[in-house]
Design a protein around this motif. Structure first.
Motif, mmCIF file in Angstrom:
data_model
loop_
_atom_site.group_PDB
_atom_site.id
_atom_site.type_symbol
_atom_site.label_atom_id
_atom_site.label_comp_id
_atom_site.label_asym_id
_atom_site.label_seq_id
_atom_site.Cartn_x
_atom_site.Cartn_y
_atom_site.Cartn_z
ATOM 1 N N THR A 141 0.827 -1.204 0.000
ATOM 2 C CA THR A 141 0.000 0.000 0.000
ATOM 3 C C THR A 141 0.861 1.253 0.000
ATOM 4 O O THR A 141 1.860 1.305 0.704
ATOM 5 N N ASN A 142 0.463 2.225 -0.755
ATOM 6 C CA ASN A 142 1.166 3.497 -0.753
ATOM 7 C C ASN A 142 0.363 4.537 0.034
ATOM 8 O O ASN A 142 -0.809 4.751 -0.248
ATOM 9 N N PHE A 143 0.994 5.146 0.996
ATOM 10 C CA PHE A 143 0.336 6.197 1.752
ATOM 11 C C PHE A 143 0.899 7.532 1.343
ATOM 12 O O PHE A 143 2.065 7.623 0.999
ATOM 13 N N LYS A 144 0.077 8.559 1.437
ATOM 14 C CA LYS A 144 0.607 9.893 1.152
ATOM 15 C C LYS A 144 0.199 10.838 2.282
ATOM 16 O O LYS A 144 -0.965 10.887 2.672
ATOM 17 N N PHE A 145 1.161 11.529 2.815
ATOM 18 C CA PHE A 145 0.897 12.471 3.892
ATOM 19 C C PHE A 145 1.380 13.855 3.504
ATOM 20 O O PHE A 145 2.442 13.995 2.898
ATOM 21 N N GLU A 146 0.599 14.845 3.859
ATOM 22 C CA GLU A 146 1.055 16.205 3.621
ATOM 23 C C GLU A 146 0.833 17.001 4.891
ATOM 24 O O GLU A 146 -0.251 16.931 5.487
ATOM 25 N N THR A 147 1.822 17.749 5.303
ATOM 26 C CA THR A 147 1.682 18.533 6.524
ATOM 27 C C THR A 147 2.613 19.744 6.448
ATOM 28 O O THR A 147 3.460 19.835 5.563
ATOM 29 N N VAL B 70 18.040 11.283 8.449
ATOM 30 C CA VAL B 70 16.779 10.708 8.935
ATOM 31 C C VAL B 70 15.884 10.308 7.759
ATOM 32 O O VAL B 70 15.362 9.190 7.708
ATOM 33 N N ALA B 71 15.727 11.205 6.791
ATOM 34 C CA ALA B 71 14.839 10.936 5.651
ATOM 35 C C ALA B 71 15.299 9.699 4.876
ATOM 36 O O ALA B 71 14.486 8.914 4.383
ATOM 37 N N SER B 72 16.630 9.528 4.798
ATOM 38 C CA SER B 72 17.168 8.425 4.008
ATOM 39 C C SER B 72 16.911 7.060 4.642
ATOM 40 O O SER B 72 17.067 6.032 3.993
ATOM 41 N N GLN B 73 16.521 7.065 5.919
ATOM 42 C CA GLN B 73 16.241 5.780 6.571
ATOM 43 C C GLN B 73 14.929 5.176 6.072
ATOM 44 O O GLN B 73 14.670 4.001 6.284
ATOM 45 N N PHE B 74 14.108 5.988 5.436
ATOM 46 C CA PHE B 74 12.794 5.501 5.016
ATOM 47 C C PHE B 74 12.759 5.226 3.525
ATOM 48 O O PHE B 74 13.496 5.840 2.747
ATOM 49 N N GLY C 151 4.725 6.809 0.298
ATOM 50 C CA GLY C 151 5.350 5.490 0.263
ATOM 51 C C GLY C 151 4.798 4.586 1.339
ATOM 52 O O GLY C 151 3.938 4.992 2.128
ATOM 53 N N GLU C 152 5.342 3.385 1.396
ATOM 54 C CA GLU C 152 4.772 2.393 2.314
ATOM 55 C C GLU C 152 5.005 2.751 3.780
ATOM 56 O O GLU C 152 4.186 2.431 4.637
ATOM 57 N N ASP C 153 6.138 3.396 4.081
ATOM 58 C CA ASP C 153 6.401 3.733 5.484
ATOM 59 C C ASP C 153 6.193 5.235 5.752
ATOM 60 O O ASP C 153 6.829 5.826 6.620
ATOM 61 N N ALA C 154 5.295 5.806 4.994
ATOM 62 C CA ALA C 154 5.088 7.266 5.064
ATOM 63 C C ALA C 154 4.679 7.728 6.464
ATOM 64 O O ALA C 154 5.118 8.783 6.924
ATOM 65 N N GLU C 155 3.869 6.918 7.133
ATOM 66 C CA GLU C 155 3.363 7.361 8.428
ATOM 67 C C GLU C 155 4.504 7.516 9.440
ATOM 68 O O GLU C 155 4.630 8.539 10.123
ATOM 69 N N ALA C 156 5.347 6.501 9.504
ATOM 70 C CA ALA C 156 6.481 6.540 10.430
ATOM 71 C C ALA C 156 7.429 7.674 10.069
ATOM 72 O O ALA C 156 7.919 8.406 10.935
#
Lengths: 92, 561
Positions: free
Chosen positions: A2-8, A29-33, A71-76
């Motif tokens: 599943t692909n999630f998309k978050f905007e904030t 940090v960003a590169s870990q995801f 992406g898949e780990d967008a929430e984290a």
């Protein structure tokens, strides 16, 4: 997958803006995801995993930036990165 | 002193070539990246052993740039269009380099240089046979047009006796690194790579920025002897690192350092400095295209104060003018810059420059013990104006809640314009300290340009007038709340130190290299005995007479153990 998309919205609270040290931390940090992480200022979107793109964004103290994560780990990823901005890039 | 080693970059030439097999090119690129990253990791490890944080930071930044996905993607795109890996890399690096250069930001401009540095490294692995032969086989003096930071760091430091560069400005990373490691470094030596050959014998004096190529045997021998003596003397002086600066008759002094940047600070601390008697803040401005921001300055002042706590840090306001010009201020050319708009005169006319500095200083004051010093003061009105501006900035900062309480700091002036001595009494209520800047003072007192070799003999610290002038200042400040310091070459002249002690100077500020010599002299001298010496010295009728008189004191280092 599943692909999630978050905007904030995040605010730059470091005194020197998104500069040398904070930019470096953000890239790490960003590169870990796996997700795509982007920051947007004045309609210009830049890859938050690229140090050079991030530096060229020219984000200054007090700026509000759009944080877009997809992406898949967008929430984290969103949680971690938001925390980073809130804690003014001081890693505890 | 040592043999010359000409360091060549072999600017790697990349041709615009097509490749049939893009899979192969991508593989080549990956391997080159892998090897470069390995090199960087190795360098970081070796720097960790040396405990050098400055160089680790630079290398970590390089690593992050190498891993930059945008840069790599662009290179890969070009490869997929059919170009060779080396050409693609060079093109993409050009793009990012100009992007950063165009952002008009000092920090990002330096990153643009890093891209060039990295590209050269990766290209070195991409193109066969270009692995540089820049390996030093014996301790040598490194001579180059320019030296990139990673090039410098990848050379065994024990093999570098000195560095002479053609281009490079003093603020470049390499010059800063060289300073940090106490390697003598001369920059801006025009055409040196053309006039010197490998294995030429070089004598260099970084302090005077002098280079001699293939000197005769007598000179060589003399230099060798000097070097040997200096080594022994330095070794003997090390016992003074931990010692306080107290005279034989138990009077306390402070031996502080004159600093120009944060890298100087580490060296001064290693020598046991008791604070900083002169921070040449104008060095923050050199090689810049724009004014440094308040917060940039604040960070630097804060670091200084925190590191040197509880000792005092005296920061001199931007001393621009004279021989130090700034392109971005667009100042008119003057007939006589040393007698013109410089120091406080210039600051008071350019509040855009002065106010952010005062604000940054006041904000930093809570982190240690701060003294703010104005250079080139000529009148009482200037001092009053300077104090008023400080008050205004205090109010502003309190209103903006950038500070919560009224800052505590000391206010002082540099004594270099002779006229000051005659109005010093009137200035005392306005001041906490004065610091005599002997280099410019002698220039003004003796009306002698210190840059002009024709009259260099007249720029003489041992001129009887200099001592008598210092006596006058001491007399005017005696029994007042104003304390006296001295920052200038004179404080590093160990035979003169007893006179300064007798005159009542509490703080002597010298370049870090002279610190231990001056402290040793203080520890071996009694103030009481020096007063008698001073009486005699004041009677000297010539420079030679004075030198003779002072020459009777045994040499520092030969004394005690």
């Amino acid at each position: 997958m599943t692909n999630f998309k978050f905007e904030t919205t995040v605010q730059v609270l470091t005194e020197s803006g998104l500069h040398a040290r904070p930019a470096g931390i953000l890239v790490k940090v960003a590169s870990q995801f796996k997700s795509k992480v982007e920051l947007e200022k004045n309609g210009v979107k830049k890859n938050a995993k690229s140090i050079m793109s991030l530096l060229s964004l020219g984000a200054l103290h007090g700026d509000h930036l759009n944080l877009i994560i997809e992406g898949e780990d967008a929430e984290a990823a969103e949680m971690e990165i938001k925390k980073l901005f809130q804690n003014i890039f001081e890693i505890s | 002193m040592g043999p010359a080693f000409i360091f060549t970059h072999q600017q790697i030439k990349v041709l615009k070539e097509k490749s049939e097999n893009f899979q192969f090119e991508i593989e080549k690129l990956d391997q080159a990246y892998f090897k470069t990253e390995n090199d960087l990791n190795k360098l970081i490890e070796s720097q960790k052993l040396n405990g050098s944080n400055t160089s680790i930071e630079i290398l970590e930044a390089h690593k992050m740039m190498l891993q930059d996905p945008e840069w790599k993607d662009q290179t890969l795109d070009l490869i997929k269009q059919g170009f060779t890996a080396s050409f693609s890399l060079q093109e993409s690096s050009r793009f990012f380099k100009s992007m950063l250069e165009n952002l008009n930001d000092e920090y990002l401009k330096a990153r643009a240089d890093d891209i060039v540095d990295l590209t050269q490294r990766v290209l070195g692995y991409l193109i066969a046979g270009t692995k540089t032969q820049n390996k030093l086989l014996e301790p040598s003096i490194l001579i180059a047009q320019d030296l990139l930071p990673t090039e410098f760091l990848s050379i065994d430091r024990n093999m570098i006796l000195g560095i002479i560069l053609e281009n490079s400005s003093n603020s470049s990373h390499t010059a800063i690194l060289a300073k940090t490691f106490e390697i003598p470094c001369i920059v801006g030596a025009k055409e040196v790579t053309q006039s010197v050959r490998n294995q030429d014998f070089i004598l260099m004096d970084a302090l005077k920025a002098q280079i001699q190529v293939n000197p005769d045997d007598t000179k060589k021998l003399q230099a060798l002897k000097d070097l040997e003596l200096q080594k022994i003397e330095n070794k003997n002086l090390e016992i003074y690192i931990q010692k306080p600066s107290i005279s034989l008759d138990q009077i306390e002094f402070e031996v502080a350092s004159n600093l120009s940047c944060l890298d100087d600070l580490k060296i001064a601390q290693a020598k046991g400095t008791e604070g900083c008697g002169l921070f040449r803040s104008e060095f923050l401005l050199l090689d810049r295209q724009s004014m440094p921001l308040e917060h940039e300055q604040h960070e630097i002042y804060k670091t200084l104060l925190q590191n040197l706590k509880p000792h005092k840090v005296i920061i001199r306001l931007f001393d621009i003018g004279g021989d130090k010009q700034l392109p971005f201020l667009n100042l008119p050319k003057e007939e006589n810059p040393f007698l013109g708009l410089r120091g406080l005169r210039l600051c008071l006319k350019n509040l855009d420059l002065m106010k952010p500095q005062l604000r940054a200083l006041l904000r930093a004051s809570q982190f240690g013990s701060l003294g703010i010093m104005a250079p080139m003061v000529t009148t009482r009105e200037e001092v009053i104006q300077f104090r008023e501006l400080l008050k205004i900035c205090e109010e502003e900062l309190l209103n903006e809640k950038l500070i919560s309480t009224r800052p505590i700091y000391e206010v002082g002036i540099m004594v270099e314009v002779p006229a000051i001595a005659f109005i010093l009494k009137d200035l005392i209520p306005l001041l906490d300290f004065i610091s005599v800047g002997t280099n410019d003072l002698i220039q003004y007192l003796c009306a002698t340009d210190r840059m002009n070799s024709e009259v260099a003999h007249l720029h003489d610290a041992y001129h009887p007038a200099v001592l008598r002038f210092l006596k006058l200042i001491a007399h005017e400040t005696a029994n007042s709340k104003v304390w006296m310091g001295l920052c200038g070459e004179l404080a590093g002249q160990s035979d003169y130190v007893p006179l300064l002690m007798a005159l009542g100077f509490k703080e002597l500020s010298v370049s870090p290299g002279s610190l231990l010599k001056t402290r040793a002299r203080i520890c071996q001298t009694s103030v009481k005995a020096s007063r008698a010496l001073l009486e005699q010295a004041l009677k000297a009728q010539s420079s030679i007479e004075l030198k003779d008189l002072l020459g009777h004191i045994p040499k520092v280092g030969a004394l005690q153990s």
